[in-house]
Write an enzyme that holds these catalytic residues in place. Structure first.
Site, mmCIF file in Angstrom:
data_model
loop_
_atom_site.group_PDB
_atom_site.id
_atom_site.type_symbol
_atom_site.label_atom_id
_atom_site.label_comp_id
_atom_site.label_asym_id
_atom_site.label_seq_id
_atom_site.Cartn_x
_atom_site.Cartn_y
_atom_site.Cartn_z
ATOM 1 C CD GLU A 46 -8.446 2.740 -0.878
ATOM 2 O OE1 GLU A 46 -7.425 3.022 -0.434
ATOM 3 O OE2 GLU A 46 -8.571 2.898 -2.246
ATOM 4 C CG HIS A 54 -49.193 20.788 -3.546
ATOM 5 N ND1 HIS A 54 -48.505 21.860 -4.097
ATOM 6 C CD2 HIS A 54 -48.252 19.843 -3.679
ATOM 7 C CE1 HIS A 54 -47.066 21.601 -4.075
ATOM 8 N NE2 HIS A 54 -46.927 20.652 -4.084
ATOM 9 C CG HIS A 106 -0.781 2.411 -4.432
ATOM 10 N ND1 HIS A 106 -0.821 2.437 -5.786
ATOM 11 C CD2 HIS A 106 -1.380 1.297 -3.827
ATOM 12 C CE1 HIS A 106 -1.490 1.032 -5.962
ATOM 13 N NE2 HIS A 106 -1.779 0.586 -4.998
ATOM 14 C CG ASP A 135 -4.694 -3.308 -5.878
ATOM 15 O OD1 ASP A 135 -5.679 -2.813 -5.061
ATOM 16 O OD2 ASP A 135 -3.614 -3.142 -5.420
ATOM 17 C CD GLN A 162 -2.945 0.172 -0.088
ATOM 18 O OE1 GLN A 162 -2.990 -1.125 -0.410
ATOM 19 N NE2 GLN A 162 -3.640 1.047 -0.710
#
Lengths: 430, 430
Positions: free
Chosen positions: A326, A419, A261, A360, A258
Site C-alpha cells: 500500500e 442487429h 494502526h 497521511d 504503520q
C-alpha cells in the site's frame, strides 16, 4: 520480525503471497446479521434506522441530519489553530486532485464520424466515516475532497452518533472544510443501508466510499451492484526498500508508524544490506517500548513484520513488486531513479525526508490506498472514482452507408440477425 | 410492451428502479458448486482443471495452451474477407482507445515538494471468452484491445474448448488480431480459478475481465479481492429517446436488435410523442414475426419492454437519466444538443444514422458497458481498467521541516503518536 533470506533465484508470486498473507476470514454470522439489518432498513426505512441506531449507538434520534448549528459548534470546539491546519491540508489535497480532472471531448475521426467521451460526476455519493477511536479527520478530507473536485453535486456523510447523540467535532469540522453537503447520524450496516436504499428522510446515493469495521465492510459488499463502492480496505501496510545509506532509526520509526494502526497491519523491510536489517530490527525493539500504542504495534510487528534480505538491489525491487505494498518508502542512494522500476505500489515515498505520515495528512495525494497486494491491479482513491464516462458516437448518413456492409457481415457471423436488420432497414430507406 | 404514463410531477428513482427491475437472483446452489470448483483448482491445480474440463466441456486435454498452428488454422478457416473486417474493426477500436492513455508525471508543487502519479499497466490480465452460442469475436476485440493499448505485457485468454478439444475459430482469429499473448482451453468456474490462482502450467493473473454465464459470474465475484475484476454484467438493454421526427421502423428495429440478445434484455422507449409510441409498438409487433431469434426477442419485449410517455422532452430526459441505460439512442430533432443533458448512460448514440450495432462492432468505443442502471456510477471498459496509478511524493529536508509541526499536530489529534515520532526523530536528527 521474521527474517526471509531470499534465495539466489528469487521468490515466486505464490511464495510472497504466502509470506505476506493476513487473516481476514469473513464471518458467516456477520453476514447474516448484516443481511437482516439491510433488509429491515430497505423495508421499514427511517423507523428501522432509528431502532438500530438506538440499539448499536445509544441515542434515539428524532432526526438524522446534523444541523448547521451543530457544525458551527464543532468548528468552535476544534479551535482556530487546528482549523487552519485542516484548511491548509485541504488546500493541498484539492490542488493535487485537480490534476485528475478530465473533460468531455468529441472529435471527428473520419469524415462524418464523430466520437468522444462525456465525463459526468456521479450525481450523489455517500461517504462513510467511522466513529469512536477510529475517527480520523484526515480520512474525512481524503474521501470527500476528490468527490468535491469531481463536481459531485450532492455529497452525504454517514457516521455513527455517540451515546449523547452528538458527533465527534473533528469529523464535523473536517466534513465542512472538505465540502460535504449533508451529514447524517447513521452508522454501521444501518447507515450503509440508508445510503444505498434511501429512507423517507434520506435520499439514496449511487456510490458509497470510506472505511469501516467488519459490519460496514460486509454491508458495502452486499449492497455492491445496487450502488458502486470503493475498495474493501484491508489492514494497512508499509514496505521500506532501503540500502546502507538509510538511517535505521528513521526506518524503524516509519515501520512502527504503520504498525500502530492495527494489530493486523503489516510492515516489510526489503534490503540487500544485512547490516542495515540488523540495526533496524534492534531499533524497532527499542522504540516499541516507548510507544503509547505499544499493545497494537507489538503484535503487528511480531506477527506481520518481515525482513527480506536479498542478494542485490535488483532482487529487492523484484520482491517489493511482488509484495505490491500500500505504502512504499524508497530509502536508498538513488531513490528517485529507483521509483521508475516500481510497478506495484499504492503510493511511493521517495527519499529520507518523505516519511509516510507526510502523505497521511498533508502532502496532497490520497491516503486511501489499495491494501493486501491489490496495488497490483488497483489505484488510490481519486477524482476518477467520482466521475463516470459515457461514450459518444455520431455517424452521418454517408459515413453510415460506408460501413453498413461490414457491420452486417459481423452481425451475420455472430448470428444476430436483428442487429443486421437495424442496419439494413436504414439502407432500404424503409 | 408496457405503457407508463409519466405523471405531471415525474417519477422518482425508486419508481423507475421498480419499473425497470429484472430478475437476477443468485442461486445458493450455484455458489456452492462454484466454491467447490475454485477450491479444487486452487489445491490440485492442473489435475483438477483437467477433470472439470472433461466433465463440463467433454475433452480430456494434455495441454491447455492453444498452439500457434491451431491459431493459423483458425485464421485460414475464417477467411480473408472476414479477417479484413476484423482488422478494420480492431484498428478503429485501437484508435479510439489510444485517446485514453495517460502518462506518468511529476511536478514541483512548492519549493522542495515534488508530487506526481505513475501509470503502470497491470502486469498480467486474464480475458474470459464464453464458448458455445455466445461466442462473439467482437467481444474478444473489445476486451483485449484496451489491455493491449494499455501496455499490459501478458494478456491470457481463457475459453472453454468444444467436445473435440478445439476452440471456435472466430475467437482464435479475433484474439490474435487483438493482441492476446496466450490462449488457454479452460472455461467456466474452473477457467476463472486457473486465472486467479494459477496452476502448474498457467501463471496467475492480477485481473480478470469478460462476460460469462452464471457460473463464471459467480466465480469472478468469489475471486474478487485475490484478483481485480471488471463489472459483473447483467442482461443488456437499450433506451431510445425519440420525438416525432424519428422513423418508427428504425426505432423498432433498434429495440429488437437489443431484445434478440437475451430473453432478459430490456428495451425502453421514452418519448413525449404518443403518436410515435403507437407506431413503434405496432412496428415492433410486425418486425418480431420476421425475426429468426423471435423466441428470445419476444419474451424480452413482452416482459421488459417499456414505453414511457412524458409531458415534454425535458421530462423524457429526466426519466432516461433515472433509467441510466447501457445504450442510449438519441433520435430527436436536436439530438446533438440533447446529449449535453444526459448524465447517466453507458454509451450515447446520436442521431438516426448511429444505430447501436455500429457501436457493437465497428465504431471504436467499447461495447462492454455498465448495465442495469449501473451507468449512474460506472463507465465503459477502457484502457483505464488495465492501468493503475501509484502516487509519487518527494520532500526535501527544508520542505519537510516546514510542515513537520503541522503533521505532528494532526497525528496528535488522531492519537497516532508513532506517526508523530516518525517526524520528530527526523527533526531531532537522531
Amino acid at each position: 520480525m521474521e527474517w526471509i533470506e531470499v534465495p539466489e533465484e528469487g521468490l515466486t508470486l505464490r511464495q510472497v503471497r504466502a509470506i505476506t498473507a493476513r487473516n481476514q476470514s469473513e464471518s458467516e454470522a456477520i453476514r447474516q446479521r448484516v443481511e437482516h439489518i439491510l433488509q429491515a432498513v430497505q423495508e421499514r426505512g427511517d423507523e428501522a434506522l432509528k431502532e438500530f441506531t438506538a440499539i448499536f449507538d445509544g441515542p434515539f434520534l428524532d432526526s438524522f441530519l446534523v444541523t448547521e448549528e451543530e457544525i458551527d459548534a464543532a468548528v468552535a470546539a476544534v479551535g482556530s489553530d487546528f482549523m487552519a491546519v485542516l484548511e491548509e491540508a485541504a488546500a493541498n489535497i484539492r490542488t493535487y486532485h485537480e490534476r485528475q480532472v478530465e473533460t468531455t471531448w468529441m472529435d471527428t475521426f473520419r469524415p462524418g464520424v464523430r466520437l468522444g467521451a462525456k465525463f459526468t460526476p456521479i450525481q450523489r455519493v455517500g461517504v462513510y466515516v467511522p466513529g469512536g477511536t477510529a475517527a480520523y479527520p484526515s480520512t474525512v478530507l481524503m474521501d470527500i475532497i476528490p468527490a468535491h473536485v469531481a463536481g459531485v453535486p450532492s455529497i452525504a456523510v454517514f457516521t455513527p452518533p455517540k451515546k449523547d447523540g452528538s458527533v465527534n467535532p473533528y469529523i464535523l469540522a473536517a466534513a465542512r472544510v472538505a465540502g460535504a453537503t449533508e451529514i447524517y447520524k447513521a452508522g454501521g450496516a444501518q447507515g450503509v443501508a440508508a445510503a444505498a436504499f434511501g429512507t423517507e428522510s434520506i435520499p439514496p446515493v449511487f456510490k458509497i466510499v470510506g472505511p469501516g469495521n467488519a459490519y460496514v465492510a460486509m454491508a458495502k459488499r452486499l449492497v455492491f451492484g445496487t450502488v458502486g463502492i470503493d475498495m474493501i480496505a484491508g489492514p494497512s501496510e508499509v514496505g521500506v526498500l532501503a540500502d546502507d545509506t538509510a538511517n535505521p532509526v528513521w526506518v524503524a520509526a516509519d515501520l512502527l508508524a504503520q504498525a500502530e494502526h492495527d494489530a493486523r497491519a503489516a510492515v516489510f523491510l526489503v534490503t540487500p544490506s544485512r547490516a542495515l536489517a540488523e540495526k533496524v530490527e534492534a531499533e524497532v525493539r527499542r522504540q516499541l517500548d516507548e510507544l503509547p500504542r505499544r499493545d497494537i504495534a507489538a503484535p503487528s510487528v511480531e506477527q506481520y513484520g518481515k525482513i527480506f534480505v536479498t542478494k542485490d538491489m535488483n532482487q529487492a525491487v523484484e520482491v517489493m513488486n511482488l509484495i505490491a505494498p500500500e505504502h512504499l518508502e524508497l530509502d536508498t542512494a538513488d531513490a528517485e531513479a529507483l521509483a521508475g522500476d516500481i510497478v506495484n505500489a499504492g503510493a511511493i515515498f521517495i527519499g529520507p525526508y518523505t516519511p509516510e505520515p507526510i502523505g497521511d495528512y498533508f502532502a496532497g495525494p490520497n491516503h486511501t490506498l489499495p491494501t493486501m497486494g491489490t496495488a497490483a491491479f488497483s489505484s488510490p482513491l481519486g477524482v476518477y472514482d467520482f466521475v463516470k464516462r459515457s461514450s459518444l458516437l455520431q455517424y452521418d448518413k454517408e459515413a453510415f452507408e460506408a460501413v453498413a456492409e461490414k457491420v452486417m457481415a459481423f452481425a451475420n457471423v455472430e448470428g444476430l440477425q436483428a442487429h443486421g436488420l437495424a442496419v439494413k432497414r436504414r439502407m432500404d430507406h424503409e
